[in-house]
Scaffold this motif. Structure first.
Motif, PDB file in Angstrom:
ATOM      1  N   GLY A  18       0.931  -1.292  -0.157  1.00  0.00           N
ATOM      2  CA  GLY A  18       0.283  -0.300  -0.026  1.00  0.00           C
ATOM      3  C   GLY A  18       0.965   1.256  -0.261  1.00  0.00           C
ATOM      4  O   GLY A  18       1.199   1.211   1.281  1.00  0.00           O
ATOM      5  N   GLY A  19       0.731   1.755  -1.240  1.00  0.00           N
ATOM      6  CA  GLY A  19       1.334   3.046  -1.020  1.00  0.00           C
ATOM      7  C   GLY A  19       2.735   2.329  -2.675  1.00  0.00           C
ATOM      8  O   GLY A  19       2.786   1.834  -2.744  1.00  0.00           O
ATOM      9  N   VAL A  20       3.895   3.486  -2.846  1.00  0.00           N
ATOM     10  CA  VAL A  20       4.414   4.043  -3.548  1.00  0.00           C
ATOM     11  C   VAL A  20       5.391   2.742  -3.450  1.00  0.00           C
ATOM     12  O   VAL A  20       6.159   2.269  -4.302  1.00  0.00           O
ATOM     13  CB  VAL A  20       4.705   4.580  -4.327  1.00  0.00           C
ATOM     14  N   GLY A  21       6.480   3.539  -2.724  1.00  0.00           N
ATOM     15  CA  GLY A  21       7.872   2.990  -2.316  1.00  0.00           C
ATOM     16  C   GLY A  21       7.706   1.999  -1.497  1.00  0.00           C
ATOM     17  O   GLY A  21       7.729   1.406  -0.592  1.00  0.00           O
ATOM     18  N   VAL A  33      -1.086   8.725  -4.836  1.00  0.00           N
ATOM     19  CA  VAL A  33      -0.399   9.234  -4.045  1.00  0.00           C
ATOM     20  C   VAL A  33      -0.160  10.639  -4.362  1.00  0.00           C
ATOM     21  O   VAL A  33      -0.051  10.706  -3.206  1.00  0.00           O
ATOM     22  CB  VAL A  33       0.591   8.240  -3.327  1.00  0.00           C
ATOM     23  N   ARG A  55      11.210   9.433   3.139  1.00  0.00           N
ATOM     24  CA  ARG A  55      11.180   8.469   3.805  1.00  0.00           C
ATOM     25  C   ARG A  55      12.754   8.966   4.795  1.00  0.00           C
ATOM     26  O   ARG A  55      13.466   9.901   4.425  1.00  0.00           O
ATOM     27  CB  ARG A  55      12.534   6.756   2.816  1.00  0.00           C
ATOM     28  N   HIS A  81       4.309   9.825   9.050  1.00  0.00           N
ATOM     29  CA  HIS A  81       4.022   9.279   8.013  1.00  0.00           C
ATOM     30  C   HIS A  81       2.612   8.999   7.376  1.00  0.00           C
ATOM     31  O   HIS A  81       1.985   7.979   6.870  1.00  0.00           O
ATOM     32  CB  HIS A  81       5.269   7.709   8.162  1.00  0.00           C
ATOM     33  N   THR A 124      -0.004   9.735   2.709  1.00  0.00           N
ATOM     34  CA  THR A 124      -0.521   9.228   1.772  1.00  0.00           C
ATOM     35  C   THR A 124      -2.149   9.249   2.454  1.00  0.00           C
ATOM     36  O   THR A 124      -3.596   8.652   2.384  1.00  0.00           O
ATOM     37  CB  THR A 124      -0.600   8.260   1.324  1.00  0.00           C
TER      38      THR A 124
HETATM   39  O1  LIG Z   1       5.123   5.269  -0.141  1.00  0.00           O
HETATM   40  C1  LIG Z   1       4.149   6.095   0.098  1.00  0.00           C
HETATM   41  O2  LIG Z   1       3.659   5.702  -0.608  1.00  0.00           O
HETATM   42  C2  LIG Z   1       3.924   6.279   0.953  1.00  0.00           C
HETATM   43  O3  LIG Z   1       5.312   6.758   1.528  1.00  0.00           O
HETATM   44  C3  LIG Z   1       3.330   5.400   1.621  1.00  0.00           C
HETATM   45  O4  LIG Z   1       3.984   4.227   2.398  1.00  0.00           O
END
Ligand SMILES: O=C(O)[C@H](O)CO
Length: 323
Positions: free
Chosen positions: A77-80, A103, A240, A288, A291
């Motif tokens: 869930g998320g991009v990273g 996101v 990050r 954090h 999103t």
């Molecule tokens: O990577 C992402 O999309 C956000 O930081 C959620 O982890």
């Protein structure tokens, strides 16, 4: 027909994420929370076809992979995906997917929110309104203008570009540093490319870090880079935690090498109570939540489900991450 089982982290449960979005997942899957799995691993491991993760709370390591013989996909869930060892996961014949594109707006919004809150002392103002205690908002701590100031964006990917578009609305002078020059985006928002990050650091009132975490970007901002920034400048990190050397940041803030920092990301997350960063008056720290808006999370979870269903149905998922 019985629904396939997924193993899901309950990360975020205290903030309601799991409760709020479990019904979206439960239309198609039976969720086995990680805690339940740990209690009855022997009986549950063969049933699990997919793993849903949010950040690094559920460690997808070799041990977990070995314990799930029927696993087909890990969905983030998320991009990273810096917390996932993709080659290792793929070596078990398991695909990795994430949720790109959806996101960008929410994450850019949190970057702007942090910049405005830090510049205009919004958190201090809130505390003062509740306590009427001058120490919460000393007169000496006037805010500074965002409108017309110079914003340096490090990382002009999709999110960096969304930040730039917002900054344009604030009449900011926009500088950016990126591995590759992005001429089209540059023209669209009137940004200036700094091939050398040093130039951006020296000229910006606000430096916003929006890069992916990789070996190349780990501790990209350290003591040397902080020393290049203006003493009146603010560092904002929405990428990050590990992209910034946190010890160097604490020292720079203590010694007023820079004015302030506003962070959505730290290491570890959440930051331990009593961490030196938290003791500083010129820092805003979020857990954090870039999103975490209802709308964005809803779309993210739907995307996670779509990807998992595609893989389990033997189809190519829309968002497979390949290395
Ligand atoms: O990577 C992402 O999309 C956000 O930081 C959620 O982890």
């Amino acid at each position: 027909m019985e629904k396939p089982c997924i193993l899901a982290t309950t990360f975020g449960a205290p903030r309601g994420i799991y409760k709020c979005f479990a019904p979206v997942v439960e239309k198609h899957f039976t969720i086995i929370p990680h805690e339940t799995f740990l209690l009855d691993q022997k009986n549950l491991s063969e049933q699990i076809k997919a793993v849903f993760v949010w950040g690094g709370a559920l460690k997808v390591d070799r041990g977990l992979m070995q314990s799930l013989p029927n696993l087909k996909v890990v969905v983030n869930g998320g991009v990273g995906v810096d917390h996932l060892d993709i080659p290792m996961i793929n070596s078990f014949g398991v695909k990795v997917c994430n949720t790109p594109h959806v996101v960008d707006n929410a994450t850019a919004d949190i970057g702007m929110g942090l910049m405005l809150a830090s510049a205009r002392k919004i958190v201090e103002g809130h505390h003062y309104s509740l306590t009427h205690n001058n120490e919460d908002m000393p007169e000496s701590s006037m805010g500074m203008d965002v409108s017309g100031a110079t914003l340096g964006i490090i990382g002009m990917g999709r999110i960096g570009y969304k930040v730039a578009r917002r900054a344009q609305g604030f009449d900011m002078k926009i500088l950016y540093h990126n591995r590759n020059r992005r001429k089209e985006e540059e023209r669209a928002v009137g940004a200036m490319y700094c091939a050398n990050m040093e130039d951006l650091l020296q000229q910006s009132d606000f430096v916003m870090v929006v890069v992916n975490l990789s070996l190349a970007t780990q501790k990209l901002i350290g003591a040397k880079e902080l020393a290049m920034m203006k003493p009146t400048s603010t560092l904002i990190n929405i990428s990050r935690g590990l992209v910034v050397d946190q010890d160097a940041l604490v020292e720079a803030l203590q010694k007023k090498v820079i004015r302030a920092a506003a962070l959505d990301v730290t290491y570890p997350e959440p930051l331990p109570i009593g961490h030196p960063l938290a003791a500083l008056p010129n820092v805003i720290i979020l857990p954090h939540i870039g999103t975490h808006s209802v709308e964005t999370m809803q779309i993210m979870v739907e995307k996670m489900v779509t990807n998992a269903l595609a893989v389990l149905g033997g189809n190519q998922p829309p968002d497979e991450v390949k290395v």
